[in-house]
Scaffold this motif. Structure first.
Motif, PDB file in Angstrom:
ATOM      1  N   ARG A 256     -19.213   1.157 -33.213  1.00 33.28           N
ATOM      2  CA  ARG A 256     -19.443   2.577 -33.474  1.00 33.28           C
ATOM      3  C   ARG A 256     -19.135   3.413 -32.230  1.00 33.28           C
ATOM      4  O   ARG A 256     -18.515   4.480 -32.333  1.00 33.28           O
ATOM      5  CB  ARG A 256     -20.891   2.792 -33.917  1.00 33.28           C
ATOM      6  N   GLU A 259     -15.395   3.740 -31.761  1.00 34.75           N
ATOM      7  CA  GLU A 259     -14.824   4.723 -32.684  1.00 34.75           C
ATOM      8  C   GLU A 259     -15.081   6.147 -32.196  1.00 34.75           C
ATOM      9  O   GLU A 259     -14.205   7.013 -32.288  1.00 34.75           O
ATOM     10  CB  GLU A 259     -15.413   4.514 -34.077  1.00 34.75           C
ATOM     11  N   ARG A 260     -16.297   6.385 -31.667  1.00 35.20           N
ATOM     12  CA  ARG A 260     -16.609   7.715 -31.132  1.00 35.20           C
ATOM     13  C   ARG A 260     -15.701   8.063 -29.951  1.00 35.20           C
ATOM     14  O   ARG A 260     -15.224   9.196 -29.821  1.00 35.20           O
ATOM     15  CB  ARG A 260     -18.078   7.789 -30.726  1.00 35.20           C
TER      16      ARG A 260
END
Length: 368
Positions: A256, A259-260
């Motif tokens: 996550r 992806e950020r």
């Protein structure tokens, strides 16, 4: 540092070290300038002629740089001219920019144990002459695929420059200056090399072991090391792409968070970025090599040529086959913005747009 050849060769203090710069069609002017200027400044600071140099071309003819500027050489290629170092200055469309006469002359120089070097894409020419077989070499990232595919006996690397006893090669841009500063340090010590770098207001001399920057991420190298690390893993694993979760684990972060980072700094997902990396590699292979589209699809991690062609067309705006045959031609319309360019810049654009290593500006294309 005594030896019979190479950068450590001993000569009389009264005899300058003789350097020949072989200029081929479409050579890059910045690569030539950043290779020559350290020698000039070394002479200036030493107060004596440590180095002399000549610009050379086949037949002594005028040659045009990639920006369209015409350069008059000092001499033609001759066997009775004696050099300690010969630097091949490459540039745009190197695959089609040299002749058999230049190859034969370089081979004769090698038989006399002259130190041979290359800047920018010049390593391709040395490789074509068989003069990099068994050697490690550096070259601009745009021509690495061509060298790897056509000359399997050449040990390509991704370093900024490589200095060996009988060969010295480097990438493009301002890197030749750093290679020549290293060369000066080996021959004269760090004091002179450092003084030359200060004259160029160069606050950091880059090391031979420094890698070429990932082409799309130079601005993020310091501020986002994890992002750059993942991008480098992607660049190094194209034929067998790594799953996103494994990439995140290797970089010491979560999927996550990764992806950020990509969305914040690159405006796309990691998967989309990875696809662009693979397609850019495919584009260079289409332009630079004779590999079939099926082979390129496999080497760039696509499950089939059909899948590859579909992704390529959607992202690049043309089919892979069109990429191979497309030749730039100026528009005849009076509304063509290129018509307002000066003749030399227009000619440079024309030649660059049709050459096989022409770079592209990345566009954000929705992957759908």
């Amino acid at each position: 540092m005594a030896s019979e050849s190479g950068f450590g060769a001993i000569q009389s203090a009264n005899v300058p070290y003789r350097v020949g710069f072989l200029l081929v069609d479409n050579f890059t002017l910045i690569a030539l300038a950043t290779a020559v200027e350290p020698l000039r400044v070394a002479n200036q600071l030493a107060g004596s002629e440590l180095y002399s140099w000549k610009l050379l071309t086949a037949g002594g003819r005028t040659v045009r740089a990639s920006d369209g500027m015409a350069v008059m050489p000092d001499a033609a290629l001759r066997d009775d001219d004696h050099f300690d170092l010969i630097m091949v200055v490459g540039g745009v469309d190197v695959i089609h920019s040299f002749s058999s006469a230049e190859i034969r002359w370089l081979q004769r120089q090698a038989r006399h144990h002259v130190l041979l070097g290359a800047v920018c894409t010049g390593a391709y020419i040395l490789a074509s002459a068989g003069l990099l077989d068994g050697y490690s070499c550096s070259a601009h990232w745009e021509c690495l695929e061509a060298i790897q595919e056509r000359f399997p006996r050449v040990q390509t690397n991704n370093r900024l420059f490589t200095v060996l006893q009988e060969r010295m090669t480097c990438t493009g841009g301002t890197v030749p200056m750093h290679m020549m500063l290293s060369f000066l340090a080996r021959r004269h010590g760090r004091e002179l090399s450092t003084a030359v770098s200060h004259m160029f207001v160069c606050d950091r001399v880059r090391e031979e072991s420094d890698p070429q920057p990932v082409s799309m991420l130079p601005r993020l190298a310091r501020s986002q090391p994890r992002l750059v690390e993942v991008a480098q893993l992607m660049e190094a694993n194209i034929e067998e792409p790594i799953e996103l979760g494994e990439l995140a684990a290797l970089a010491g972060t979560s999927r996550r968070q990764l992806e950020r980072l990509f969305l914040k700094h690159l405006g796309c997902t990691p998967s989309r970025y990875y696809l662009r990396v693979r397609l850019n590699r495919a584009r260079r292979m289409l332009k630079q090599t004779s590999c079939s589209i099926v082979e390129i699809a496999s080497m760039c991690g696509f499950v089939s040529a059909t899948h590859f062609s579909r992704c390529y067309r959607k992202t690049m705006g043309r089919a892979p086959r069109q990429e191979r045959v497309e030749v730039w031609t100026p528009a005849d319309s009076a509304t063509d913005p290129g018509q307002t360019l000066p003749s030399s810049s227009r000619e440079a654009l024309k030649r660059a747009s049709s050459e096989p290593t022409y770079g592209t500006l990345e566009k954000n294309v929705d992957s759908g």
